[in-house]
Enzyme design. Structure first.
Site, PDB file in Angstrom:
ATOM      1  N   LYS A  22       0.841  -1.203   0.000  1.00  0.00           N
ATOM      2  CA  LYS A  22       0.000   0.000   0.000  1.00  0.00           C
ATOM      3  C   LYS A  22       0.873   1.250   0.000  1.00  0.00           C
ATOM      4  O   LYS A  22       0.646   2.177  -0.778  1.00  0.00           O
ATOM      5  CB  LYS A  22      -0.890  -0.002   1.254  1.00  0.00           C
ATOM      6  N   ASN A  23       1.881   1.263   0.864  1.00  0.00           N
ATOM      7  CA  ASN A  23       2.633   2.501   1.061  1.00  0.00           C
ATOM      8  C   ASN A  23       3.621   2.819  -0.057  1.00  0.00           C
ATOM      9  O   ASN A  23       4.197   3.909  -0.087  1.00  0.00           O
ATOM     10  CB  ASN A  23       3.327   2.486   2.424  1.00  0.00           C
ATOM     11  N   ARG A  93      -4.288  11.046   4.878  1.00  0.00           N
ATOM     12  CA  ARG A  93      -3.179  11.982   4.991  1.00  0.00           C
ATOM     13  C   ARG A  93      -2.222  11.896   3.800  1.00  0.00           C
ATOM     14  O   ARG A  93      -1.605  12.881   3.419  1.00  0.00           O
ATOM     15  CB  ARG A  93      -2.403  11.713   6.280  1.00  0.00           C
ATOM     16  N   CYS A 117      -4.894  12.966  13.259  1.00  0.00           N
ATOM     17  CA  CYS A 117      -4.626  11.557  13.049  1.00  0.00           C
ATOM     18  C   CYS A 117      -4.896  10.824  14.351  1.00  0.00           C
ATOM     19  O   CYS A 117      -4.710  11.381  15.425  1.00  0.00           O
ATOM     20  CB  CYS A 117      -3.177  11.408  12.631  1.00  0.00           C
ATOM     21  N   ARG A 122       0.807  14.594  13.315  1.00  0.00           N
ATOM     22  CA  ARG A 122       1.594  14.186  12.141  1.00  0.00           C
ATOM     23  C   ARG A 122       1.736  15.405  11.235  1.00  0.00           C
ATOM     24  O   ARG A 122       1.012  15.566  10.262  1.00  0.00           O
ATOM     25  CB  ARG A 122       0.906  13.028  11.411  1.00  0.00           C
ATOM     26  N   PRO A 123       2.696  16.287  11.574  1.00  0.00           N
ATOM     27  CA  PRO A 123       2.838  17.536  10.830  1.00  0.00           C
ATOM     28  C   PRO A 123       3.311  17.315   9.393  1.00  0.00           C
ATOM     29  O   PRO A 123       3.773  16.227   9.050  1.00  0.00           O
ATOM     30  CB  PRO A 123       3.887  18.305  11.634  1.00  0.00           C
ATOM     31  N   ILE A 124       3.207  18.352   8.567  1.00  0.00           N
ATOM     32  CA  ILE A 124       3.697  18.266   7.182  1.00  0.00           C
ATOM     33  C   ILE A 124       4.736  19.349   6.900  1.00  0.00           C
ATOM     34  O   ILE A 124       5.017  19.681   5.755  1.00  0.00           O
ATOM     35  CB  ILE A 124       2.540  18.357   6.155  1.00  0.00           C
ATOM     36  N   ASP A 125       5.304  19.916   7.985  1.00  0.00           N
ATOM     37  CA  ASP A 125       6.267  21.013   7.816  1.00  0.00           C
ATOM     38  C   ASP A 125       7.450  20.620   6.922  1.00  0.00           C
ATOM     39  O   ASP A 125       7.965  21.443   6.161  1.00  0.00           O
ATOM     40  CB  ASP A 125       6.766  21.493   9.189  1.00  0.00           C
ATOM     41  N   LEU A 126       7.877  19.372   6.992  1.00  0.00           N
ATOM     42  CA  LEU A 126       9.051  18.980   6.202  1.00  0.00           C
ATOM     43  C   LEU A 126       8.727  18.901   4.703  1.00  0.00           C
ATOM     44  O   LEU A 126       9.588  19.156   3.861  1.00  0.00           O
ATOM     45  CB  LEU A 126       9.602  17.642   6.699  1.00  0.00           C
ATOM     46  N   ASP A 307       5.035   0.458  11.913  1.00  0.00           N
ATOM     47  CA  ASP A 307       3.800  -0.170  11.432  1.00  0.00           C
ATOM     48  C   ASP A 307       3.663  -1.633  11.874  1.00  0.00           C
ATOM     49  O   ASP A 307       2.639  -2.259  11.610  1.00  0.00           O
ATOM     50  CB  ASP A 307       3.705  -0.068   9.898  1.00  0.00           C
ATOM     51  N   ARG A 399      -8.493  -0.568   5.104  1.00  0.00           N
ATOM     52  CA  ARG A 399      -7.662   0.449   4.441  1.00  0.00           C
ATOM     53  C   ARG A 399      -6.339  -0.146   3.986  1.00  0.00           C
ATOM     54  O   ARG A 399      -5.743   0.342   3.034  1.00  0.00           O
ATOM     55  CB  ARG A 399      -7.356   1.597   5.413  1.00  0.00           C
TER      56      ARG A 399
HETATM   57  N1  EPU Z   1       7.184  14.359  10.490  1.00  0.00           N
HETATM   58  C1  EPU Z   1       7.313  15.697  10.786  1.00  0.00           C
HETATM   59  N2  EPU Z   1       7.071  16.599   9.796  1.00  0.00           N
HETATM   60  C2  EPU Z   1       6.723  16.219   8.538  1.00  0.00           C
HETATM   61  C3  EPU Z   1       6.600  14.851   8.238  1.00  0.00           C
HETATM   62  C4  EPU Z   1       6.840  13.938   9.251  1.00  0.00           C
HETATM   63  O1  EPU Z   1       7.622  16.067  11.922  1.00  0.00           O
HETATM   64  O2  EPU Z   1       6.528  17.100   7.677  1.00  0.00           O
HETATM   65  C5  EPU Z   1       7.442  13.363  11.554  1.00  0.00           C
HETATM   66  C6  EPU Z   1       6.240  12.503  11.880  1.00  0.00           C
HETATM   67  O3  EPU Z   1       5.376  13.138  12.807  1.00  0.00           O
HETATM   68  C7  EPU Z   1       6.877  11.249  12.412  1.00  0.00           C
HETATM   69  C8  EPU Z   1       8.165  11.134  11.576  1.00  0.00           C
HETATM   70  O4  EPU Z   1       8.395  12.431  11.039  1.00  0.00           O
HETATM   71  O5  EPU Z   1       7.210  11.399  13.759  1.00  0.00           O
HETATM   72  C9  EPU Z   1       8.125  10.143  10.455  1.00  0.00           C
HETATM   73  O6  EPU Z   1       6.942  10.298   9.705  1.00  0.00           O
HETATM   74  P1  EPU Z   1       6.899  10.016   8.136  1.00  0.00           P
HETATM   75  O7  EPU Z   1       6.821  11.311   7.419  1.00  0.00           O
HETATM   76  O8  EPU Z   1       8.004   9.081   7.803  1.00  0.00           O
HETATM   77  O9  EPU Z   1       5.496   9.267   7.996  1.00  0.00           O
HETATM   78  P2  EPU Z   1       4.494   9.340   6.784  1.00  0.00           P
HETATM   79  O10 EPU Z   1       5.212   9.477   5.503  1.00  0.00           O
HETATM   80  O11 EPU Z   1       3.407  10.312   7.098  1.00  0.00           O
HETATM   81  C10 EPU Z   1       4.521   6.779   6.304  1.00  0.00           C
HETATM   82  C11 EPU Z   1       3.525   5.671   6.233  1.00  0.00           C
HETATM   83  C12 EPU Z   1       3.037   5.337   7.633  1.00  0.00           C
HETATM   84  C13 EPU Z   1       4.232   4.955   8.493  1.00  0.00           C
HETATM   85  C14 EPU Z   1       5.289   6.074   8.474  1.00  0.00           C
HETATM   86  C15 EPU Z   1       6.559   5.721   9.213  1.00  0.00           C
HETATM   87  C16 EPU Z   1       2.477   6.010   4.095  1.00  0.00           C
HETATM   88  C17 EPU Z   1       1.272   6.392   3.329  1.00  0.00           C
HETATM   89  N3  EPU Z   1       2.393   6.093   5.413  1.00  0.00           N
HETATM   90  O12 EPU Z   1       3.847   7.898   6.866  1.00  0.00           O
HETATM   91  O13 EPU Z   1       2.185   4.217   7.483  1.00  0.00           O
HETATM   92  O14 EPU Z   1       3.823   4.702   9.807  1.00  0.00           O
HETATM   93  O15 EPU Z   1       5.640   6.379   7.111  1.00  0.00           O
HETATM   94  O16 EPU Z   1       7.169   4.614   8.652  1.00  0.00           O
HETATM   95  O17 EPU Z   1       3.487   5.611   3.523  1.00  0.00           O
HETATM   96  C18 EPU Z   1       0.428   2.761   8.003  1.00  0.00           C
HETATM   97  O18 EPU Z   1       0.613   2.195   6.915  1.00  0.00           O
HETATM   98  O19 EPU Z   1      -0.298   2.265   8.922  1.00  0.00           O
HETATM   99  C19 EPU Z   1       1.077   4.038   8.265  1.00  0.00           C
HETATM  100  C20 EPU Z   1       0.648   4.885   9.183  1.00  0.00           C
END
Ligand code: EPU
Length: 424
Positions: A22-23, A93, A117, A122-126, A307, A399
């Site tokens: 999925k991811n 998200r 969430c 789960r911020p998107i600042d990055l 996960d 999902r």
């Molecule tokens: N983070 C920030 N700012 C950002 C983005 C992330 O602070 O802009 C933090 C997050 O809060 C977290 C860390 O960075 O503490 C890592 O988050 P990441 O961005 O890697 O997570 P993601 O891309 O939102 C994906 C998977 C998640 C999985 C995480 C970690 C997808 C669609 N989702 O999320 O999968 O837990 O990576 O490996 O690929 C799931 O499948 O159940 C799921 C939640």
């Protein structure tokens, strides 16, 4: 609504094939927005609610899609709309993945901010930082991100992520492939899903180097084209199926996997006393008489995945002794614990660590899913709980797990899906 009704106590045995990831599907589907040149054929895409939701978003933007037998065909030639509305983004998200490719191809994008969430912030600042580094001007107003590339085109830059982020790395990659000049990404996520996205982008004509490492170098190209691509297996689904074998005292082979991508998880199964054998594309797990407690810390790949944290906690309720499971990615991802305790587990939460006291005999009751992996842990517990466990709100599980009850049934589990009314 659907629920899963499980009669616990069946030892699982046999073999099963992992579904597509999925991811990795989600960023790959998003990346089709990068070019209107041709029709994509994506194989091994799982038939899941998250994929349907993401496809709806693409259709809203103007993409034409067809999905049959785990193959998705996509043409984004007619995409003109660059607005991802709240109504669609709030459902998932990962919708933020359309920001990078739309900005790269059209020079502008408007994407709703994703909502909260179930397991903490789960911020998107990055993601936004990466787009700004590539020359985008970003404003946030009335719940929307408005992004515009100066002069209509992004420019290569150095992006150094302070923490490893799968999503932000994926978005940065998709934006950088069409940027003018060279982009370097430091501290890039090296999850197999990002490696797969990079290989897909290169198959489209991009020039990404350092694939599978934390340092990526992207040489921008002028055009990309549609391609055919085989998606990888879902390592979290595979790990969950192996955990089902381990928790029921069973022996199961999962086919269609790349064992290397499961290394950290397989290592923990061995520490827990399981016998694990791999071939080029399969893993066979045999459960021991008594599971051994293990300490696990969820961190970015190649460490143990967050996960799989909830499923591991369920497994350790059956180990003889105390296990410590720490989540360094999502500090509050513990919604499954009160529900597991309702089934008879003895688990304490200490900050971002779960302390699991085992072994406990679990007994079936009604439990509530709260998110995808939490649901999976409840199903695992139900497989060994005495009597009947009903896992409510299965839509969370749907999902991310393709045909989960059929797969478990084929291994001998007594599990069926039933409909119910929420307040029956
Ligand atoms: N983070 C920030 N700012 C950002 C983005 C992330 O602070 O802009 C933090 C997050 O809060 C977290 C860390 O960075 O503490 C890592 O988050 P990441 O961005 O890697 O997570 P993601 O891309 O939102 C994906 C998977 C998640 C999985 C995480 C970690 C997808 C669609 N989702 O999320 O999968 O837990 O990576 O490996 O690929 C799931 O499948 O159940 C799921 C939640």
């Amino acid at each position: 609504m659907d629920k899963l009704v499980i009669q616990g106590g069946r030892r699982l045995s046999g073999s099963v094939t992992a579904s597509g990831s999925k991811n990795s599907s989600l960023p790959i589907i998003a990346a089709t927005l990068l070019t209107g040149n041709g029709t994509f054929v994506l194989n091994n895409i799982p038939d899941l609610q998250d994929i349907k939701t993401f496809t709806q978003l693409l259709n809203h933007l103007g993409a034409e899609t067809r999905f049959a037998g785990n193959t998705m065909e996509i043409s984004t030639s007619n995409v003109k709309n660059v607005q991802a509305p709240y109504e669609l983004v709030k459902k998932m998200r990962a919708s933020i993945y359309v920001l990078g490719p739309m900005l790269a191809r059209f020079g502008t994008a408007r994407v709703s901010l994703p909502g909260g969430c179930a397991f903490g912030p789960r911020p998107i600042d990055l993601h936004l930082m990466a787009m700004e580094k590539l020359g985008a001007k970003i404003t946030i107003e009335t719940g929307y991100i408005d992004a515009t590339a100066e002069g209509g085109k992004l420019r290569g830059a150095h992006i150094d992520f302070p923490i490893s982020s799968v999503g932000a790395t994926g978005n940065a990659l998709m934006a950088a492939v069409l940027a003018e000049g060279t982009t370097t990404i430091g501290n890039a996520a090296m999850e197999p899903e990002i490696e797969t996205l990079s290989l897909f982008l290169n198959a489209m004509g991009a020039d990404i180097r350092g694939i599978g490492t934390t340092e990526l170098e992207i040489h921008g190209v002028d055009t990309l084209k549609a391609t055919e691509f085989d998606n990888i297996f879902d390592r979290i689904e595979a790990g969950t199926l192996l955990a089902a074998a381990a928790i029921t005292g069973g022996e199961v082979t999962v086919n269609g996997v790349i064992p290397e991508q499961l290394k950290s998880v397989l290592k923990k199964f061995v520490q827990a006393g399981c016998s694990v054998q791999t071939t080029g594309n399969s893993v066979t797990l045999k459960s021991p008489e008594t599971l051994i407690p293990t300490d696990v810390t969820a961190k970015p790949y190649p460490s143990f995945p967050t996960d799989m944290q909830a499923q591991w906690i369920a497994l350790m309720t059956r180990a003889k002794g105390t296990s410590h499971i720490t989540d360094k990615i999502y500090h509050e991802r513990f919604n499954h614990i009160p529900e597991l305790n309702r089934l008879g587990a003895h688990i304490e939460i200490r900050k971002n660590q779960a302390v699991v006291h085992g072994p406990r005999s679990l007994s079936g009751t009604k439990v509530m899913s709260t998110d995808l992996r939490a649901s999976a842990s409840l199903v695992l517990a139900g497989l060994v709980a005495e009597g009947t466990t009903e896992v409510l709100r299965v839509y969370h599980l749907d999902r991310g797990y393709e045909k989960i009850e059929a797969k478990l049934q084929s291994l001998g589990a007594d599990i069926r899906r039933e409909q119910y009314k929420e307040f029956e």
